[in-house]
Design a protein around this motif. Structure first.
Motif, mmCIF file in Angstrom:
data_model
loop_
_atom_site.group_PDB
_atom_site.id
_atom_site.type_symbol
_atom_site.label_atom_id
_atom_site.label_comp_id
_atom_site.label_asym_id
_atom_site.label_seq_id
_atom_site.Cartn_x
_atom_site.Cartn_y
_atom_site.Cartn_z
ATOM 1 N N GLY A 1 0.843 -1.194 0.000
ATOM 2 C CA GLY A 1 0.000 0.000 0.000
ATOM 3 C C GLY A 1 0.876 1.241 0.000
ATOM 4 O O GLY A 1 1.813 1.365 -0.787
ATOM 5 N N GLU A 2 0.608 2.150 0.929
ATOM 6 C CA GLU A 2 1.375 3.390 0.997
ATOM 7 C C GLU A 2 2.478 3.339 2.050
ATOM 8 O O GLU A 2 3.194 4.312 2.256
ATOM 9 N N GLN A 3 2.623 2.195 2.716
ATOM 10 C CA GLN A 3 3.653 2.063 3.741
ATOM 11 C C GLN A 3 4.906 1.425 3.157
ATOM 12 O O GLN A 3 4.827 0.571 2.279
ATOM 13 N N SER A 4 6.056 1.828 3.669
ATOM 14 C CA SER A 4 7.304 1.194 3.259
ATOM 15 C C SER A 4 8.309 1.254 4.401
ATOM 16 O O SER A 4 8.264 2.153 5.252
ATOM 17 N N PHE A 5 9.215 0.287 4.400
ATOM 18 C CA PHE A 5 10.269 0.211 5.399
ATOM 19 C C PHE A 5 11.552 -0.252 4.712
ATOM 20 O O PHE A 5 11.528 -0.815 3.622
ATOM 21 N N ILE A 6 12.658 -0.005 5.382
ATOM 22 C CA ILE A 6 13.972 -0.421 4.891
ATOM 23 C C ILE A 6 14.421 -1.638 5.688
ATOM 24 O O ILE A 6 14.232 -1.700 6.906
ATOM 25 N N LEU A 7 15.008 -2.605 4.992
ATOM 26 C CA LEU A 7 15.565 -3.774 5.670
ATOM 27 C C LEU A 7 17.054 -3.862 5.381
ATOM 28 O O LEU A 7 17.497 -3.730 4.235
ATOM 29 N N SER A 8 17.806 -4.066 6.449
ATOM 30 C CA SER A 8 19.254 -4.222 6.344
ATOM 31 C C SER A 8 19.598 -5.677 6.632
ATOM 32 O O SER A 8 19.307 -6.183 7.714
ATOM 33 N N ASP A 9 20.187 -6.341 5.654
ATOM 34 C CA ASP A 9 20.537 -7.754 5.793
ATOM 35 C C ASP A 9 22.026 -7.863 6.089
ATOM 36 O O ASP A 9 22.869 -7.650 5.225
ATOM 37 N N HIS A 10 22.345 -8.210 7.347
ATOM 38 C CA HIS A 10 23.736 -8.344 7.769
ATOM 39 C C HIS A 10 24.296 -9.734 7.492
ATOM 40 O O HIS A 10 25.456 -10.007 7.817
ATOM 41 N N GLY A 11 23.490 -10.607 6.912
ATOM 42 C CA GLY A 11 23.911 -11.993 6.721
ATOM 43 C C GLY A 11 23.713 -12.787 8.005
ATOM 44 O O GLY A 11 23.446 -12.229 9.070
#
Length: 550
Positions: A257-267
């Protein structure tokens, strides 16, 4: 309703990680995938659950012993791997009375288990397999009535979800041997139309059998939890991979929808590993900075083992990009002044209540760190590695030692970011936000200021740098003597930071094959030459001479 969860395997596709942690205990949303399977079964009315174990069985058994779900949960140890058929046969005393589920322990899905169980009871077959369409695993071919024809089709196949319901009468068709695959039984029963299927067309399904599969499953689970969407709608998530920079971390934007987030993948971050230390630093320091109302992205959730962190979305605009968009000196100075105001708060407010045990690498910006991680890094990665110059570090050691001492002398101690450059500063609604703070530690404010002003990505001209340095000392209300001492430390921090920059550019270009960093090496070399000229060259004669040859 009863169930057998298959948890005995070695997890070979997840080596070397599964040498220390069994695959069923790999976490999603900080909960082992085995517990997700248990919880799903319990929520769908299962009253008795058996879990077979072999590889690292003690860990699984210890985990199961502490569960409190109000149903009968037991483990059954296999001294040797019995394969799927052998495992089901070994559980016969427990499962012989009623139809029962057999579920793989490494899957997550939105399959309605009650519906599957009811279908099986009405089908009058010995086995019901839940299938779906997945190009990676499509091998099971069914006839128009839904009965399995073959398990090794090269066309028009479907994939097994790892979820099945079996009738206890199936035991009558098991071979008289200890170790065997269930497929060899099903292949014979398929000829008698005794293996039926439920084909799911719109479900979320994922396994954690490989490193990549585990990471993407963790990403989807964290995103779904934050966006408050049900498992059945996870497939509608919009996930875009973002361009990274010098770090090995992977970055994603997840939206619905109109929501978004950032994901950081450290392994994958195993306990006691360097990666886990860095991840813990990122989480603890980030939460601390946010609690001090400093402009950093809020950490919303995380999973330590998968190394996945979900963060507030600050957009795509870095300080570097914003400056290059505007191309206006007055705009540049004013925006950098905003950054410096926050930097001063970061140093002071961030240091209040900061715990040294949160740090990774070192607790403070120390002489040892300067020599090893900046001077030696510059020498090994840039001078010897990138430029291929066969020179002795030892002959320059006294000069590096002098530089390290003076980079600490008269330092204005606070919380130091350690990588305060334009790509680690996001601009959202004209306000700067600091990111990549996991290397923060006690250290001089001058180092972060040096990192900001000599940043080769923006490459500020000398007049602007001097104006911003003067602005900083004014904001700090320093006396004339304090200003002299502050600038003396700052000048040497510029030197040590510039050494680190060139070391990083050499390493990233040559070792990591990130060739786009090469374009900034001339800026960094010219900056280093300029810095050396402004210092006491009598104390740095060898280094001064070397730089003139570059």
């Amino acid at each position: 309703m009863k169930a057998l969860i298959l948890s005995a395997g070695f997890g070979t596709r997840l080596l070397p990680y599964t040498q220390k942690i069994p695959k069923p205990l790999f976490t999603l949303l900080s909960k082992p995938v085995l517990e997700h399977a248990i919880q799903t079964l319990v929520n769908n009315g299962c009253e008795q659950i058996l879990i077979n174990t072999h590889h690292l069985n003690e860990q699984i058994e210890t985990f199961v012993d502490q569960l409190r779900y109000g149903v009968d949960i037991q483990t059954i140890y296999e001294p040797e791997i019995l394969e799927t058929g052998g495992a089901i046969a070994n559980a016969k005393p427990f499962l012989k009375d009623d139809p029962f589920f057999v579920i793989n322990s490494d899957i997550i899905s939105s399959v309605d288990l009650r519906k599957v169980y009811a279908f099986h009871k009405q089908s009058n077959t010995l086995a019901t397999l839940v299938l779906h369409d997945d190009d990676r695993f499509n091998k099971i071919k069914i006839d128009p009535g839904g009965y399995v024809q073959t398990f090794d089709s090269k066309t028009n196949g479907l994939a097994f979800t790892g979820i099945q319901v079996l009738s206890p009468q199936i035991y009558e068709h098991f071979p008289d041997k200890k170790i065997f695959s269930s497929i060899e039984v099903y292949q014979r029963l398929a000829l008698q139309k005794q293996v039926n299927t439920v084909v799911e067309k719109d479900i979320f399904w994922s396994d954690i059998g490989t490193k990549d599969a585990y990471s993407i499953t963790s990403l989807h689970m964290l995103s779904a939890a934050q966006l408050k969407i049900k498992p059945g709608k996870i497939k509608k998530l919009q996930v875009d991979k973002l361009t990274g920079d010098g770090s090995d971390r992977q970055w994603y934007r997840a939206g619905y929808g109109e929501q978004s987030f950032i994901l950081s993948d450290h392994g994958i971050c195993m306990p006691e590993s360097i990666e886990r230390s860095q991840l813990n630093a990122f989480i603890h320091i980030g939460n601390h900075l946010f609690s001090k109302q400093l402009p950093v992205p809020r950490i919303l959730n995380h999973d330590l083992l998968s190394g996945m962190v979900i963060l507030e979305d600050l957009g795509n605009l870095h300080l570097e990009t914003r400056i290059k968009q505007e191309k206006n000196d007055l705009f540049t100075v004013n925006l950098y002044k905003k950054v410096i105001d926050i930097l001063i708060d970061f140093s002071g407010k961030g240091f209040q209540g900061f715990k040294k045990e949160w740090t990774c690498q070192t607790e403070t910006y120390s002489k040892k760190l300067i020599i090893e991680k900046e001077c030696h890094y510059f020498w090994d990665a840039f001078i010897k590695g990138y430029l291929k110059l066969d020179l002795s570090f030892h002959k320059f050691f006294d000069e590096f030692n002098h530089a390290a001492d003076h980079a600490l002398k008269h330092g204005l101690t606070g919380l130091m970011h350690r990588d305060m450059q334009s790509r680690n500063i996001m601009i959202k609604k004209d306000c700067p936000f600091f990111i990549d703070f996991q290397s923060a530690r006690q250290g001089p404010l001058q180092y972060d200021l040096a990192s900001l002003l000599i940043d080769p990505y923006v490459n500020l001209d000398t007049q602007i740098k001097n104006e911003l340095l003067e602005y900083t000392t004014g904001k700090l209300n320093l006396t004339p003597k304090e200003i002299k001492n502050f600038i003396g430390c700052y000048d040497y921090c510029c030197l040590t930071r510039n050494l680190q920059i060139l070391g990083a550019f050499g390493f990233l270009s040559l070792v990591k094959n990130k060739k786009h960093f090469e374009r900034y090496i001339p800026n960094a070399v010219n900056s280093l030459k300029s810095i050396i000229k402004g210092l006491d060259t009598d104390k740095l004669p060898r280094l001064s001479s070397l730089l003139q040859t570059l």
